[in-house]
Design a protein around this motif. Sequence first.
Motif, PDB file in Angstrom:
ATOM      1  N   MET A   1       0.814  -1.047  -0.152  1.00  0.00           N
ATOM      2  CA  MET A   1      -0.650   0.009  -0.200  1.00  0.00           C
ATOM      3  C   MET A   1       0.462   1.018   0.303  1.00  0.00           C
ATOM      4  SD  MET A   1      -2.870   0.922   2.717  1.00  0.00           S
ATOM      5  CE  MET A   1      -3.074  -0.387   3.260  1.00  0.00           C
ATOM      6  N   SER A   2       0.443   1.996  -0.728  1.00  0.00           N
ATOM      7  CA  SER A   2       1.861   3.684  -1.054  1.00  0.00           C
ATOM      8  C   SER A   2       0.851   3.872   0.103  1.00  0.00           C
ATOM      9  CB  SER A   2       1.627   4.308  -2.032  1.00  0.00           C
ATOM     10  OG  SER A   2       0.230   4.373  -2.711  1.00  0.00           O
ATOM     11  N   MET A   3       1.683   4.693   0.236  1.00  0.00           N
ATOM     12  CA  MET A   3       1.520   5.847   1.929  1.00  0.00           C
ATOM     13  C   MET A   3       2.452   7.230   1.536  1.00  0.00           C
ATOM     14  SD  MET A   3       0.285   3.398   4.381  1.00  0.00           S
ATOM     15  CE  MET A   3       0.916   4.325   5.763  1.00  0.00           C
ATOM     16  N   VAL A   4       1.714   8.408   2.347  1.00  0.00           N
ATOM     17  CA  VAL A   4       1.659   9.950   1.891  1.00  0.00           C
ATOM     18  C   VAL A   4       1.906   9.950   3.465  1.00  0.00           C
ATOM     19  CG1 VAL A   4       0.168  11.697   2.079  1.00  0.00           C
ATOM     20  CG2 VAL A   4       0.383   9.584   0.132  1.00  0.00           C
ATOM     21  N   ASN A   5       2.967  11.206   3.594  1.00  0.00           N
ATOM     22  CA  ASN A   5       3.046  12.171   4.367  1.00  0.00           C
ATOM     23  C   ASN A   5       2.381  13.528   4.985  1.00  0.00           C
ATOM     24  OD1 ASN A   5       5.287   9.565   5.769  1.00  0.00           O
ATOM     25  ND2 ASN A   5       6.147  10.238   3.840  1.00  0.00           N
ATOM     26  N   LEU A   6       2.146  13.701   5.848  1.00  0.00           N
ATOM     27  CA  LEU A   6       1.076  14.991   6.090  1.00  0.00           C
ATOM     28  C   LEU A   6       1.108  15.549   7.382  1.00  0.00           C
ATOM     29  CD1 LEU A   6      -2.311  14.842   5.391  1.00  0.00           C
ATOM     30  CD2 LEU A   6      -1.144  12.617   5.509  1.00  0.00           C
ATOM     31  N   THR A   7       1.019  16.308   7.444  1.00  0.00           N
ATOM     32  CA  THR A   7       0.800  17.309   8.466  1.00  0.00           C
ATOM     33  C   THR A   7      -0.207  17.921   8.673  1.00  0.00           C
ATOM     34  OG1 THR A   7       3.611  17.737   8.122  1.00  0.00           O
ATOM     35  CG2 THR A   7       2.459  18.973  10.238  1.00  0.00           C
ATOM     36  N   ILE A   8      -1.379  17.276  10.067  1.00  0.00           N
ATOM     37  CA  ILE A   8      -1.671  18.153  10.019  1.00  0.00           C
ATOM     38  C   ILE A   8      -1.661  18.467  11.848  1.00  0.00           C
ATOM     39  CG2 ILE A   8      -4.586  17.511  10.701  1.00  0.00           C
ATOM     40  CD1 ILE A   8      -4.055  14.821   9.501  1.00  0.00           C
TER      41      ILE A   8
ATOM     42  N   SER B   1       1.504   9.081   8.734  1.00  0.00           N
ATOM     43  CA  SER B   1       1.655   8.514   7.696  1.00  0.00           C
ATOM     44  C   SER B   1       0.300   7.669   7.366  1.00  0.00           C
ATOM     45  CB  SER B   1       3.018   8.273   7.841  1.00  0.00           C
ATOM     46  OG  SER B   1       3.373   7.627   6.122  1.00  0.00           O
ATOM     47  N   VAL B   2       0.255   8.422   6.180  1.00  0.00           N
ATOM     48  CA  VAL B   2      -1.442   7.114   5.593  1.00  0.00           C
ATOM     49  C   VAL B   2      -1.443   6.827   4.678  1.00  0.00           C
ATOM     50  CG1 VAL B   2      -2.242   8.924   8.112  1.00  0.00           C
ATOM     51  CG2 VAL B   2      -2.179   9.135   5.300  1.00  0.00           C
ATOM     52  N   PRO B   3      -2.020   5.480   4.348  1.00  0.00           N
ATOM     53  CA  PRO B   3      -2.644   4.552   3.578  1.00  0.00           C
ATOM     54  C   PRO B   3      -2.844   6.606   1.790  1.00  0.00           C
ATOM     55  CG  PRO B   3      -3.588   3.594   4.673  1.00  0.00           C
ATOM     56  CD  PRO B   3      -3.583   4.902   5.228  1.00  0.00           C
ATOM     57  N   ALA B   4      -2.326   6.267   0.818  1.00  0.00           N
ATOM     58  CA  ALA B   4      -2.928   7.142  -0.255  1.00  0.00           C
ATOM     59  C   ALA B   4      -3.985   7.197  -0.430  1.00  0.00           C
ATOM     60  CB  ALA B   4      -1.765   6.795  -1.345  1.00  0.00           C
ATOM     61  N   THR B   5      -5.284   6.451   0.666  1.00  0.00           N
ATOM     62  CA  THR B   5      -6.575   6.720  -0.334  1.00  0.00           C
ATOM     63  C   THR B   5      -7.606   6.836   0.580  1.00  0.00           C
ATOM     64  OG1 THR B   5      -6.297   3.665   0.823  1.00  0.00           O
ATOM     65  CG2 THR B   5      -6.286   4.562  -1.677  1.00  0.00           C
ATOM     66  N   TYR B   6      -6.241   7.686   1.639  1.00  0.00           N
ATOM     67  CA  TYR B   6      -7.244   8.055   3.324  1.00  0.00           C
ATOM     68  C   TYR B   6      -7.958   9.551   2.787  1.00  0.00           C
ATOM     69  CZ  TYR B   6      -6.813   5.030   6.940  1.00  0.00           C
ATOM     70  OH  TYR B   6      -6.839   4.325   7.880  1.00  0.00           O
TER      71      TYR B   6
ATOM     72  N   ALA C   1     -13.570  18.120   5.212  1.00  0.00           N
ATOM     73  CA  ALA C   1     -11.649  17.492   5.010  1.00  0.00           C
ATOM     74  C   ALA C   1     -12.486  15.693   4.454  1.00  0.00           C
ATOM     75  CB  ALA C   1     -11.877  17.393   6.487  1.00  0.00           C
ATOM     76  N   CYS C   2     -13.974  15.641   4.549  1.00  0.00           N
ATOM     77  CA  CYS C   2     -14.147  14.349   4.576  1.00  0.00           C
ATOM     78  C   CYS C   2     -14.277  13.682   2.943  1.00  0.00           C
ATOM     79  CB  CYS C   2     -16.145  13.996   4.837  1.00  0.00           C
ATOM     80  SG  CYS C   2     -17.299  15.462   3.667  1.00  0.00           S
ATOM     81  N   VAL C   3     -14.117  15.037   2.391  1.00  0.00           N
ATOM     82  CA  VAL C   3     -14.050  14.219   0.358  1.00  0.00           C
ATOM     83  C   VAL C   3     -12.667  14.765   0.508  1.00  0.00           C
ATOM     84  CG1 VAL C   3     -16.112  14.209   0.163  1.00  0.00           C
ATOM     85  CG2 VAL C   3     -15.223  16.571  -0.088  1.00  0.00           C
ATOM     86  N   MET C   4     -11.646  15.356   0.845  1.00  0.00           N
ATOM     87  CA  MET C   4     -10.022  16.118   0.959  1.00  0.00           C
ATOM     88  C   MET C   4      -9.418  14.405   0.133  1.00  0.00           C
ATOM     89  SD  MET C   4      -8.744  18.357  -0.869  1.00  0.00           S
ATOM     90  CE  MET C   4      -7.493  19.146  -1.200  1.00  0.00           C
ATOM     91  N   PRO C   5      -8.984  14.016  -0.772  1.00  0.00           N
ATOM     92  CA  PRO C   5      -7.873  12.840  -0.597  1.00  0.00           C
ATOM     93  C   PRO C   5      -6.882  13.673   0.247  1.00  0.00           C
ATOM     94  CG  PRO C   5      -8.318  13.292  -2.349  1.00  0.00           C
ATOM     95  CD  PRO C   5      -9.360  14.381  -2.261  1.00  0.00           C
ATOM     96  N   VAL C   6      -6.049  13.058   0.876  1.00  0.00           N
ATOM     97  CA  VAL C   6      -4.560  13.295   0.909  1.00  0.00           C
ATOM     98  C   VAL C   6      -3.888  13.490   0.273  1.00  0.00           C
ATOM     99  CG1 VAL C   6      -4.829  12.836   3.412  1.00  0.00           C
ATOM    100  CG2 VAL C   6      -4.159  10.670   1.688  1.00  0.00           C
ATOM    101  N   SER C   7      -2.418  14.791   0.404  1.00  0.00           N
ATOM    102  CA  SER C   7      -1.208  14.461  -0.714  1.00  0.00           C
ATOM    103  C   SER C   7      -0.753  14.187  -0.098  1.00  0.00           C
ATOM    104  CB  SER C   7      -1.779  15.191  -1.746  1.00  0.00           C
ATOM    105  OG  SER C   7      -1.553  16.375  -0.909  1.00  0.00           O
ATOM    106  N   GLU C   8       0.921  14.283  -0.985  1.00  0.00           N
ATOM    107  CA  GLU C   8       2.416  14.197   0.093  1.00  0.00           C
ATOM    108  C   GLU C   8       2.488  15.372  -0.005  1.00  0.00           C
ATOM    109  OE1 GLU C   8       4.159  11.619   0.611  1.00  0.00           O
ATOM    110  OE2 GLU C   8       5.750  13.285   1.733  1.00  0.00           O
TER     111      GLU C   8
END
Lengths: 163, 588
Positions: free
Chosen positions: B1-8, B14-19, B63-70
Amino acid sequence: MGKTKMTPEEMSAKLDAVLATHKGEGQKALMSTLQQAQGIYGYLPLPVQKKVAEALDLSVAEVYGVISFYSFFSLKPKGETVFTVCLGTACYVKGAQALLEKIEESIGVSSGDVTKDGKYSISACRCVGACGLAPVILVNEDVYGRLTPEELPAIIAKYKEAD
Amino acid sequence: MSMVNLTIDGVSVSVPATYTVLEAARKAGVKIPTLCYLKGVNVAGACRVCLVEIEKARALAAACVMPVSEGMVVHTNSPKVRATRKSTLEMILSDHNRDCLSCIRNRNCELQTLADEYSIRKITFEGEKSPSVYDDKSFSIVRDGSKCIKCGRCVAACNKQSIGVLSFLNRGFSTSIGPAYDVSMADAPCIYCGQCIIACPVGALHEKEESEKVWDAIQDPTKHVVMQVAPAVRAAIGEEFGLPYGTRVTGKLFAAMRRLGVDKLYDTNFGADLTIIEEGNELLNRINNGGVLPMITSCSPGWIRFCEFYYPEFIPNLSSCKSPHQMEGALIKSYYAEKKGIDPQTIVTVSVMPCTSKKTEASREQHQNTDGLRDVDIVLTTRELARMIREAGIDFCNLPDEGPDMDLMGEYTGAGVIFGATGGVMEAALRTVADILEDKDLPTFEYKSVRGVAAGIKEAELTLNGKQIRVAVAHSTASARKLLDSIREGTAPSYTFIEIMGCDGGCVCGGGQPQVPAQDLMDIDIRAERAKALYEEDTVMPERKSHKNAEIMKLYKDYLGEPNGHLAHELLHTHYSPREIYPDSLAE
Ligand code: SF4
Ligand code: SF4
Ligand code: SF4
Ligand code: FES
Ligand code: FES
């Protein structure tokens, strides 16, 4: 009225032909299917909605929901003479509501409805693009602008005489 | 599963790219408010309550529909976010009938909670209220449009059931939610499963309350009130009193019901055990005498209505057995009345059920005897019982453990208990049918392949005394539709017996159960939590097969005679008829 009328069997056969090309297509085919169905029947009665729902694999409520969203879809048959009152902003501020009420009173049914004998129907619509003439009404395809309620009886009488 | 890093809010995750951003925030321990979002049901991005600020983005994002990105940097608590959320809430509240004090969802309402969390003190844009309907014509469901915030969760829930009774109607200021032609729920092709009620964040949809009738009957000295409670209730009612999800509160539940002042207290599990005897024998009869197969269970009135409306060609497949509480009600007014010397006319039977469809089921004319006496007079949901317990001032959590009255109809087995979870009726039936066919007391009787919630349709195959038995279990009407379509199209294997429950997960997630806030549902599978409680009770019961219920055996010996015999048929069996969807007369 110029148009020759189809028999119920002809209408039903035509609808079936339309639906056969959209089997199971769902939401994306709904608008065009409803437009064609209204083209055949002149309006969208419940039995037609049920057939459309079944063919497209949608619920009747979904189909009805879309019909009720768009003012160009009609749940009731149109009369032989159709009164349409523009309730767009320009017309509204110039007193279109009073025109609507006056026509309702004169033909005896309220907006969105048709008289029992099928002769007259009345509905409201959004801006028809003739704001300069506000308030505007349409009788069949004829446009009347800058109307006052006092002028209405004469216009209505004209169409009543015609038939 | 490809992961994505973001700051909240300064926390790196680090979460799955589909989050979505909402899911990522949950993982980072940051709470973002929601209103129209309901995991697995409604992801619409409609209410704008979940807005967040994303660095370098032009506008606030839902936020409920916004996909995460790197490399995304998210702020959920900036002044701009707070101000926007507040005015969004004020907007919603300005067109809302805010009578929280007399609202059925008072203290259990997602909108009220948000208004509290965001310190809403005044509504600046007080305007005209949009038109709304109040519909309480059906036996099961009340719609109060004045409370509706048009979040669409009910529409999505009903679509998820593959039924589609509810839709957005009209547009703009006149938008409302309802069936076609905005007819009453009584006239719509609704199965009363109540999944729309469970999905609704506010008080716009709820059960038709009947607790006043119960209070009246309890007060009335000429009435003899007999209350029974379904298995699924014990797996959930604790939630109403702040206990953790999945807490089994059987003992406290009986103690609380007794303290309401009823005259007799039974467990619907007795009726469940009886159902297994009747249904098991019906199945064996059908197998041996060339009857219609597959036979399909009939315990779930939501499923029964679904069949009558949408799959009437399967009516001959339905077991003729009444549902357990109807059987039990019929016996209370006959067997019990006779043995206790009580006039059945004075008996009031009350069923506490996890189900809203049971209210309508109890009103079916097939469920009355020839004198017009109903098997079950009043059906309460789990929520209604919890309200009565609160109203009586009972300190639920500190009650001692008690049980049903142990005379005549009080005994039950583990097989009855698991009726409340998907696969439970099948497993209970197999426990008995296997013993009959093999003619012995089989030591292994747990059928784990029909348990669980991961699959909507479960299957098992077994050979009993040389006979091939192939079974299937479907939960939710969407899964039932899939299964029935495959049978109709001839692509399914030839099943002998099928269990269908109208609700996803079975009765433990019925429409009468406590509503779980959408935020909690992000972390747990409530179906599995509640089912666990029932399977746990099964393992602690001294008897775990329905035919080992001694009181049931006594009932046949002293009263009913043979299973599926004449009296059993008269009291315990029923029939069904097709229903028309939106009769044309509705539009006139
Ligand atoms: S729905 Fe919620 S906010 Fe509205 S009145 Fe009821 S409790 Fe209050
Ligand atoms: S009760 Fe069930 S079928 Fe009826 S509207 Fe609600 S979700 Fe749909
Ligand atoms: S009835 Fe409830 S769930 Fe349905 S749209 Fe209104 S508020 Fe949302
Ligand atoms: S508003 Fe009536 S024509 Fe534009
Ligand atoms: S828009 Fe995200 S919860 Fe409603």
